[in-house]
Design an enzyme around this catalytic site. Structure first.
Site, PDB file in Angstrom:
ATOM      1  N   GLY A   1     -55.058  25.518 -21.704  1.00  0.00           N
ATOM      2  CA  GLY A   1     -56.420  24.969 -21.628  1.00  0.00           C
ATOM      3  C   GLY A   1     -57.384  25.947 -20.994  1.00  0.00           C
ATOM      4  O   GLY A   1     -58.374  25.556 -20.369  1.00  0.00           O
TER       5      GLY A   1
ATOM      6  N   ALA B   1     -59.575  27.966 -22.132  1.00  0.00           N
ATOM      7  CA  ALA B   1     -60.859  28.325 -22.753  1.00  0.00           C
ATOM      8  C   ALA B   1     -62.030  27.485 -22.261  1.00  0.00           C
ATOM      9  O   ALA B   1     -63.176  27.811 -22.566  1.00  0.00           O
ATOM     10  CB  ALA B   1     -60.734  28.208 -24.276  1.00  0.00           C
TER      11      ALA B   1
ATOM     12  N   ILE C   1     -61.888  22.957 -16.552  1.00  0.00           N
ATOM     13  CA  ILE C   1     -61.060  23.228 -15.372  1.00  0.00           C
ATOM     14  C   ILE C   1     -60.158  24.440 -15.609  1.00  0.00           C
ATOM     15  O   ILE C   1     -60.000  25.294 -14.732  1.00  0.00           O
ATOM     16  CB  ILE C   1     -60.235  21.964 -15.014  1.00  0.00           C
ATOM     17  CG1 ILE C   1     -61.179  20.830 -14.578  1.00  0.00           C
ATOM     18  CG2 ILE C   1     -59.215  22.272 -13.915  1.00  0.00           C
ATOM     19  CD1 ILE C   1     -60.514  19.466 -14.445  1.00  0.00           C
TER      20      ILE C   1
ATOM     21  N   ASP D   1     -51.549  25.421 -30.851  1.00  0.00           N
ATOM     22  CA  ASP D   1     -51.904  23.999 -30.838  1.00  0.00           C
ATOM     23  C   ASP D   1     -50.765  23.237 -30.157  1.00  0.00           C
ATOM     24  O   ASP D   1     -49.685  23.073 -30.721  1.00  0.00           O
ATOM     25  CB  ASP D   1     -52.105  23.513 -32.278  1.00  0.00           C
ATOM     26  CG  ASP D   1     -52.454  22.036 -32.332  1.00  0.00           C
ATOM     27  OD1 ASP D   1     -52.491  21.374 -31.262  1.00  0.00           O
ATOM     28  OD2 ASP D   1     -52.689  21.537 -33.444  1.00  0.00           O
TER      29      ASP D   1
ATOM     30  N   TYR E   1     -54.330   7.408 -22.362  1.00  0.00           N
ATOM     31  CA  TYR E   1     -54.689   8.491 -21.432  1.00  0.00           C
ATOM     32  C   TYR E   1     -54.063   8.239 -20.057  1.00  0.00           C
ATOM     33  O   TYR E   1     -53.385   9.116 -19.506  1.00  0.00           O
ATOM     34  CB  TYR E   1     -56.213   8.610 -21.317  1.00  0.00           C
ATOM     35  CG  TYR E   1     -56.646   9.759 -20.437  1.00  0.00           C
ATOM     36  CD1 TYR E   1     -56.617  11.073 -20.909  1.00  0.00           C
ATOM     37  CD2 TYR E   1     -57.060   9.548 -19.121  1.00  0.00           C
ATOM     38  CE1 TYR E   1     -56.991  12.134 -20.095  1.00  0.00           C
ATOM     39  CE2 TYR E   1     -57.445  10.607 -18.303  1.00  0.00           C
ATOM     40  CZ  TYR E   1     -57.408  11.898 -18.792  1.00  0.00           C
ATOM     41  OH  TYR E   1     -57.766  12.958 -17.979  1.00  0.00           O
TER      42      TYR E   1
ATOM     43  N   LYS F   1     -50.982  10.454 -18.243  1.00  0.00           N
ATOM     44  CA  LYS F   1     -51.130  11.115 -16.942  1.00  0.00           C
ATOM     45  C   LYS F   1     -50.128  10.564 -15.918  1.00  0.00           C
ATOM     46  O   LYS F   1     -49.620  11.303 -15.073  1.00  0.00           O
ATOM     47  CB  LYS F   1     -52.574  10.963 -16.445  1.00  0.00           C
ATOM     48  CG  LYS F   1     -53.582  11.750 -17.295  1.00  0.00           C
ATOM     49  CD  LYS F   1     -53.302  13.257 -17.247  1.00  0.00           C
ATOM     50  CE  LYS F   1     -54.361  14.074 -17.936  1.00  0.00           C
ATOM     51  NZ  LYS F   1     -54.100  15.532 -17.839  1.00  0.00           N
TER      52      LYS F   1
END
Ligand code: NAD
Length: 254
Positions: free
Chosen positions: A8, A10, A13, A41, A152, A156
């Site tokens: 992640g 790019a 965070i 991906d 979601y 998590k």
């Protein structure tokens, strides 16, 4: 120079983590769908394997750090949420564990979320399927429920449990592993929830005691600390970086 892989990398965070770790002297191997050292991906098993192979190649099989930031928010579909936020993290951790074991004072961080503590996700069948590494079943349960915000929270919650179990197992190899659980942070993911009519009101009204959302750099500084020698005895912890949201919602749980 420590070598750290960041998924992640790019945006949001993850991009801030790369900047903070570069400032601390790390060489970064970023993993993302575009604009990264490793383009992959993480929503598919093949994409995850390609990411692992490319990181092993670029690191010559030795990693000092791993930070799993890649994720999608509640405005994505339930199956993509489970695939990226759970399996896109746990398979990277598993696939890169041996490289970390060969590193110098190795440490890893998983970016969880304050959402893991919401809506009793531990009772969701999709969570049991995730923890049993049954991706097909987890995606089926998530799609059948059709509530992306529950997917979601469940992703998590499950990824936090997976990381805490791993922390105990990885201690033998000297690999530290912690979870950072942000509250609301101003990133494209957060903006997507604000733009989604299903979630906009709830997100707008859930304000931290500090009276604002966080900035990506404020999460990244904590990650950089956890990846540093100063955090040498911090292991298996879930660290809320949320402006006080968790204290507000669950004052009796700690
Ligand atoms: P972001 O959208 O700015 O960054 C997420 C990054 O993950 C992007 O670069 C994106 O391309 C990458 N990504 C998404 N799907 C991918 C895939 N299939 N393969 C490879 N890369 C993929 O969002 P952010 O807010 O910086 O999110 C980072 C992490 O923080 C996520 O795990 C998110 O769940 C978590 N988090 C964010 C907030 C918040 O309020 N922003 C709160 C709690 C937790």
């Amino acid at each position: 120079m420590p070598v750290t892989a960041v998924s992640g990398s790019a945006s949001g965070i993850g991009a801030a983590v790369c900047q903070a770790l570069r400032a601390a002297g790390h060489r970064i191997i970023g993993i993302d769908r575009a604009n990264a050292e490793v383009i992959a991906d993480l929503s598919s098993p093949a994409g995850r394997q390609a990411a692992i192979s490319a990181v092993l190649e670029q690191s010559a099989g030795v990693l000092d750090g791993l930070v799993c930031c890649a994720g999608v928010g509640s405005s994505a579909t339930s199956d993509i949420i489970i695939a990226v936020n759970y399996f896109g993290v746990t398979e990277l951790l598993d696939g890169l564990a041996d490289a970390l074991a060969r590193g110098d004072k190795p440490a890893a961080v998983v970016i969880g979320s304050i959402a893991a503590t919401h809506a009793k996700p531990d009772q969701q069948p999709m969570v049991a399927a995730m923890l049993a590494s049954n991706e097909t079943l987890a995606l089926e349960h998530a799609n059948a429920l059709g509530l992306s915000h529950v997917a979601y929270a469940s992703s998590k919650y499950a990824v936090t449990r997976n990381a805490r179990s791993k922390a105990v197992a990885w201690a033998k190899q000297g690999i530290r592993l912690n979870v950072v659980a942000p509250g609301a942070v101003e990133t494209p993911l957060h903006q997507a929830s604000l733009n989604d009519p299903r979630f906009a009101k709830a997100v707008r009204e859930f304000v931290a005691p500090l009276g604002r959302s966080g900035h990506p750099e404020e999460i990244a500084q904590v990650v950089a600390f956890l990846q540093s020698a100063q955090a040498s005895f911090v292991h298996g912890s879930v660290i809320f970086v949320d402006g006080g949201m968790d204290a507000m919602v669950r004052p009796a749980s700690f």
